[in-house]
Write a protein that holds these residues in place. Structure first.
Motif, PDB file in Angstrom:
ATOM      1  N   SER A   1       0.831  -1.216   0.000  1.00 45.25           N
ATOM      2  CA  SER A   1       0.000   0.000   0.000  1.00 45.25           C
ATOM      3  C   SER A   1       0.863   1.262   0.000  1.00 45.25           C
ATOM      4  O   SER A   1       0.533   2.251  -0.668  1.00 45.25           O
ATOM      5  CB  SER A   1      -0.937  -0.004   1.211  1.00 45.25           C
ATOM      6  N   ASN A   2       1.977   1.236   0.726  1.00 45.35           N
ATOM      7  CA  ASN A   2       2.840   2.416   0.803  1.00 45.35           C
ATOM      8  C   ASN A   2       3.485   2.740  -0.546  1.00 45.35           C
ATOM      9  O   ASN A   2       3.504   3.901  -0.975  1.00 45.35           O
ATOM     10  CB  ASN A   2       3.920   2.211   1.865  1.00 45.35           C
ATOM     11  N   VAL A   3       4.025   1.728  -1.219  1.00 43.25           N
ATOM     12  CA  VAL A   3       4.697   1.996  -2.494  1.00 43.25           C
ATOM     13  C   VAL A   3       3.684   2.380  -3.568  1.00 43.25           C
ATOM     14  O   VAL A   3       3.972   3.214  -4.450  1.00 43.25           O
ATOM     15  CB  VAL A   3       5.539   0.785  -2.934  1.00 43.25           C
ATOM     16  N   CYS A   4       2.481   1.812  -3.516  1.00 47.17           N
ATOM     17  CA  CYS A   4       1.462   2.189  -4.491  1.00 47.17           C
ATOM     18  C   CYS A   4       0.980   3.615  -4.263  1.00 47.17           C
ATOM     19  O   CYS A   4       0.741   4.363  -5.220  1.00 47.17           O
ATOM     20  CB  CYS A   4       0.286   1.211  -4.422  1.00 47.17           C
ATOM     21  N   PHE A   5       0.847   3.989  -3.003  1.00 44.96           N
ATOM     22  CA  PHE A   5       0.433   5.364  -2.704  1.00 44.96           C
ATOM     23  C   PHE A   5       1.498   6.354  -3.170  1.00 44.96           C
ATOM     24  O   PHE A   5       1.183   7.410  -3.731  1.00 44.96           O
ATOM     25  CB  PHE A   5       0.196   5.513  -1.200  1.00 44.96           C
ATOM     26  N   ASP A   6       2.771   6.025  -2.954  1.00 46.25           N
ATOM     27  CA  ASP A   6       3.852   6.916  -3.396  1.00 46.25           C
ATOM     28  C   ASP A   6       3.935   6.965  -4.914  1.00 46.25           C
ATOM     29  O   ASP A   6       4.330   7.991  -5.489  1.00 46.25           O
ATOM     30  CB  ASP A   6       5.177   6.430  -2.808  1.00 46.25           C
ATOM     31  N   GLU A   7       3.542   5.899  -5.587  1.00 46.89           N
ATOM     32  CA  GLU A   7       3.572   5.875  -7.046  1.00 46.89           C
ATOM     33  C   GLU A   7       2.517   6.796  -7.643  1.00 46.89           C
ATOM     34  O   GLU A   7       2.795   7.531  -8.602  1.00 46.89           O
ATOM     35  CB  GLU A   7       3.359   4.433  -7.532  1.00 46.89           C
ATOM     36  N   PHE A   8       1.339   6.786  -7.087  1.00 44.44           N
ATOM     37  CA  PHE A   8       0.247   7.568  -7.669  1.00 44.44           C
ATOM     38  C   PHE A   8       0.092   8.944  -7.032  1.00 44.44           C
ATOM     39  O   PHE A   8      -0.569   9.805  -7.596  1.00 44.44           O
ATOM     40  CB  PHE A   8      -1.072   6.786  -7.546  1.00 44.44           C
TER      41      PHE A   8
ATOM     42  N   VAL B   1      -2.495  -5.323  -8.267  1.00 38.78           N
ATOM     43  CA  VAL B   1      -3.517  -5.174  -7.240  1.00 38.78           C
ATOM     44  C   VAL B   1      -4.325  -3.921  -7.526  1.00 38.78           C
ATOM     45  O   VAL B   1      -3.850  -2.976  -8.176  1.00 38.78           O
ATOM     46  CB  VAL B   1      -2.894  -5.106  -5.830  1.00 38.78           C
ATOM     47  N   ASP B   2      -5.529  -3.919  -7.011  1.00 37.21           N
ATOM     48  CA  ASP B   2      -6.415  -2.759  -7.118  1.00 37.21           C
ATOM     49  C   ASP B   2      -6.347  -1.951  -5.831  1.00 37.21           C
ATOM     50  O   ASP B   2      -6.466  -2.511  -4.733  1.00 37.21           O
ATOM     51  CB  ASP B   2      -7.855  -3.202  -7.378  1.00 37.21           C
ATOM     52  N   CYS B   3      -6.162  -0.625  -6.003  1.00 43.72           N
ATOM     53  CA  CYS B   3      -6.110   0.280  -4.851  1.00 43.72           C
ATOM     54  C   CYS B   3      -7.219   1.314  -5.004  1.00 43.72           C
ATOM     55  O   CYS B   3      -7.508   1.774  -6.117  1.00 43.72           O
ATOM     56  CB  CYS B   3      -4.755   0.969  -4.753  1.00 43.72           C
ATOM     57  N   PHE B   4      -7.803   1.676  -3.875  1.00 43.75           N
ATOM     58  CA  PHE B   4      -8.970   2.543  -3.867  1.00 43.75           C
ATOM     59  C   PHE B   4      -8.644   3.840  -3.148  1.00 43.75           C
ATOM     60  O   PHE B   4      -8.119   3.834  -2.027  1.00 43.75           O
ATOM     61  CB  PHE B   4     -10.151   1.834  -3.185  1.00 43.75           C
ATOM     62  N   ILE B   5      -8.952   4.958  -3.807  1.00 38.00           N
ATOM     63  CA  ILE B   5      -8.675   6.297  -3.271  1.00 38.00           C
ATOM     64  C   ILE B   5      -9.868   6.756  -2.441  1.00 38.00           C
ATOM     65  O   ILE B   5     -11.029   6.534  -2.814  1.00 38.00           O
ATOM     66  CB  ILE B   5      -8.390   7.284  -4.413  1.00 38.00           C
TER      67      ILE B   5
END
Length: 273
Positions: free
Chosen positions: A61-68, A173-177
């Protein structure tokens, strides 16, 4: 961050701004600073906490948040507002420098010794250039930040779901904002207000430049008319126009201008008398 400090410092800018500048300042504080303080910080306060991905892999979750979200909207807006308002402080500082110089001049020569500036707050000479440069800088900063926002977030909007496949995520993976619709509304609002501020800066810049050009043409026509009516006074009238149109003016000087060598001595005496 205490934005009241900027409000207190920029409150004096109204005295030295045009009508377009006053509209710009009101727009910045009412529709940008207040919206930022009252709503934007609260809307983006839970962006990292409520960013959920459908995986339990530690760190995904941390790396995906930093990516987007490489840079937070709130921090970008804070930096943008600081850089946009700072050039207006330069105008206030320039006027304060003029007033201090005028005060020191009066202390040296006295009240009857003349003045350096007829009006320290009037946009003439160096102050005009400072004001124009501040307009160009403010428009450039807003334009640059709009480009940065568009680069990070295409079309200035956030998707409801983002797909991430960066290590250590095991697969895509799917991430939700959190609250993407609300964030999109405030993002578009801030973008529109920034675009209006850019337009006001450009309109004010055109107004100042055109006014300066009209004043220069009027001075040339007046000088040409004076030369046509009084050819012998061309030199003196030109010097007088140059003195009044300059940034500094010295009044009450006891020294006489240098004598012209090509005039007869008795004619010079008659002219002085």
């Amino acid at each position: 961050m205490n934005w009241g400090i900027f409000e207190g410092l920029l409150s004096g800018v109204n005295k030295y701004s045009t009508a377009f500048g006053r509209i710009w300042l009101s727009l910045v504080f009412i529709f940008r600073v207040l919206v930022y303080l009252v709503t934007a910080e609260r809307v983006w306060s839970d962006d990292h906490k409520d960013f959920d991905c459908n995986t339990k892999q530690p760190g995904c979750s941390n790396v995906c948040f930093d990516e987007f979200f490489p840079v937070s909207h709130v921090r970008l807006w804070a930096l943008q507002l600081i850089l946009v308002t700072c050039p207006s402080l330069l105008v206030v500082m320039h006027v304060a420098y003029r007033e201090a110089r005028e005060k020191k001049h009066r202390e040296v020569v006295g009240e009857d010794g003349g003045r350096l500036y007829l009006n320290p707050g009037k946009k003439r000479g160096g102050l005009w250039w400072t004001y124009v440069c501040s307009l160009v800088f403010k428009a450039g900063v807003d334009t640059a930040f709009l480009y940065v926002f568009h680069s990070f977030y295409p079309k200035y909007t956030l998707p409801h779901v983002v797909k991430c496949h960066i290590a250590p995520c095991p697969n895509t993976v799917d991430c939700f904002i959190s609250k993407p619709s609300e964030k999109n509304i405030f993002t578009l609002f801030m973008v529109v207000t920034a675009a209006i501020c850019i337009l006001l800066n450009l309109v004010e810049l055109v107004y100042l430049v055109s006014k300066k050009c009209r004043e220069g043409l009027a001075a040339r026509r007046a000088r040409a008319t004076g030369v046509a009516h009084c050819p012998d006074c061309a030199t003196s009238s030109c010097k007088g126009d140059d003195l009044l149109s300059g940034d500094l003016i010295f009044l009450g000087s006891d020294s006489h201008p240098p004598l012209l060598p090509d005039l007869p001595r008795d004619q010079v005496k008659k002219t002085i008398l």
